[in-house]
Design a protein around this motif. Structure first.
Motif, PDB file in Angstrom:
ATOM      1  N   VAL A 156       0.863  -1.175   0.000  1.00  0.00           N
ATOM      2  CA  VAL A 156       0.000   0.000   0.000  1.00  0.00           C
ATOM      3  C   VAL A 156       0.899   1.225   0.000  1.00  0.00           C
ATOM      4  N   ILE A 157       0.612   2.134  -0.906  1.00  0.00           N
ATOM      5  CA  ILE A 157       1.409   3.362  -0.987  1.00  0.00           C
ATOM      6  C   ILE A 157       0.507   4.535  -0.648  1.00  0.00           C
ATOM      7  N   ARG A 158       0.992   5.384   0.259  1.00  0.00           N
ATOM      8  CA  ARG A 158       0.260   6.583   0.635  1.00  0.00           C
ATOM      9  C   ARG A 158       1.208   7.771   0.536  1.00  0.00           C
ATOM     10  N   TYR A 159       0.629   8.908   0.307  1.00  0.00           N
ATOM     11  CA  TYR A 159       1.421  10.134   0.259  1.00  0.00           C
ATOM     12  C   TYR A 159       0.927  11.092   1.327  1.00  0.00           C
ATOM     13  N   ASP A 160       1.834  11.888   1.841  1.00  0.00           N
ATOM     14  CA  ASP A 160       1.494  12.917   2.815  1.00  0.00           C
ATOM     15  C   ASP A 160       0.852  14.077   2.048  1.00  0.00           C
ATOM     16  N   VAL A 161      -0.441  14.214   2.173  1.00  0.00           N
ATOM     17  CA  VAL A 161      -1.188  15.211   1.409  1.00  0.00           C
ATOM     18  C   VAL A 161      -0.740  16.631   1.761  1.00  0.00           C
ATOM     19  N   LYS A 162      -0.495  16.894   3.035  1.00  0.00           N
ATOM     20  CA  LYS A 162      -0.068  18.245   3.428  1.00  0.00           C
ATOM     21  C   LYS A 162       1.271  18.596   2.789  1.00  0.00           C
ATOM     22  N   ALA A 163       2.175  17.631   2.755  1.00  0.00           N
ATOM     23  CA  ALA A 163       3.488  17.884   2.152  1.00  0.00           C
ATOM     24  C   ALA A 163       3.349  18.098   0.645  1.00  0.00           C
ATOM     25  N   ARG A 195       0.730  22.378 -11.940  1.00  0.00           N
ATOM     26  CA  ARG A 195       0.084  21.966 -13.195  1.00  0.00           C
ATOM     27  C   ARG A 195       0.046  20.442 -13.320  1.00  0.00           C
ATOM     28  N   ILE A 196       1.086  19.771 -12.828  1.00  0.00           N
ATOM     29  CA  ILE A 196       1.145  18.313 -12.917  1.00  0.00           C
ATOM     30  C   ILE A 196       0.183  17.659 -11.907  1.00  0.00           C
ATOM     31  N   LEU A 197       0.167  18.180 -10.697  1.00  0.00           N
ATOM     32  CA  LEU A 197      -0.612  17.544  -9.621  1.00  0.00           C
ATOM     33  C   LEU A 197      -2.097  17.900  -9.638  1.00  0.00           C
ATOM     34  N   ASP A 198      -2.442  19.123 -10.036  1.00  0.00           N
ATOM     35  CA  ASP A 198      -3.838  19.565  -9.953  1.00  0.00           C
ATOM     36  C   ASP A 198      -4.853  18.662 -10.665  1.00  0.00           C
ATOM     37  N   PRO A 199      -4.565  18.144 -11.858  1.00  0.00           N
ATOM     38  CA  PRO A 199      -5.563  17.275 -12.494  1.00  0.00           C
ATOM     39  C   PRO A 199      -5.851  15.986 -11.694  1.00  0.00           C
ATOM     40  N   HIS A 200      -4.936  15.620 -10.817  1.00  0.00           N
ATOM     41  CA  HIS A 200      -5.086  14.379 -10.052  1.00  0.00           C
ATOM     42  C   HIS A 200      -5.545  14.640  -8.616  1.00  0.00           C
ATOM     43  N   LEU A 211       2.107  24.172  -3.981  1.00  0.00           N
ATOM     44  CA  LEU A 211       1.984  25.627  -3.888  1.00  0.00           C
ATOM     45  C   LEU A 211       3.312  26.347  -4.092  1.00  0.00           C
ATOM     46  N   SER A 212       4.411  25.629  -3.897  1.00  0.00           N
ATOM     47  CA  SER A 212       5.723  26.268  -4.019  1.00  0.00           C
ATOM     48  C   SER A 212       6.284  26.216  -5.438  1.00  0.00           C
TER      49      SER A 212
END
Length: 134
Positions: free
Chosen positions: A94-101, A114-119, A107-108
């Motif tokens: 199971v793979i999870r990502y830290d959403v806050k990070a 542009r890459i992450l927003d569609p997902h 945002l930085s």
């Protein structure tokens, strides 16, 4: 199984009797006229049921352990018996990502945004009712 160990005819009979009794208690509580007294009684009832639920979950967990140990003893991951079947599935990753990070990273950097927003999927969770004993 050892002959001296008493086994109930059915766990369902024990649990169903308890559930029926608890339903009666809750109905009696629901018929209390005084609002504060009713809420107090429901909180006590809720906490009692919560403790019973935790105890049943521990029993269920212990039963699963026993079944797992028996599967190990038999050297199999599957058993089909009259009472039901047992299957132990293979482990999975199971793979999870830290959403806050990821949001901070997004945002930085405009390129990452542009890459992450569609997902990026945003769901709204409803609030919870929290009941605690004192």
């Amino acid at each position: 199984m050892n002959d001296s160990t008493p086994v109930p005819a059915s766990v369902n009979e024990l649990v169903n009797g308890s559930v029926t009794e608890l339903q009666g208690q809750l109905e009696a509580i629901n018929n209390i006229d005084d609002v504060e007294e009713k809420v107090e009684a429901v909180i006590v009832f809720y906490n009692d049921v919560n403790e019973k639920t935790k105890a049943l979950a521990l029993l269920k967990q212990r039963a699963r352990k026993i079944i797992g140990d028996l599967l190990d003893d038999f050297g199999t991951d599957r058993l089909d018996l009259a009472a039901g079947s047992v299957v132990r599935t293979a482990s999975s990753i199971v793979i999870r990502y830290d959403v806050k990070a990821l949001d901070a990273l997004r945002l930085s950097d405009e390129g990452l945004k542009r890459i992450l927003d569609p997902h990026r999927i945003i769901d709204m969770r409803p609030g919870r009712l929290v009941i605690r004993s004192k």
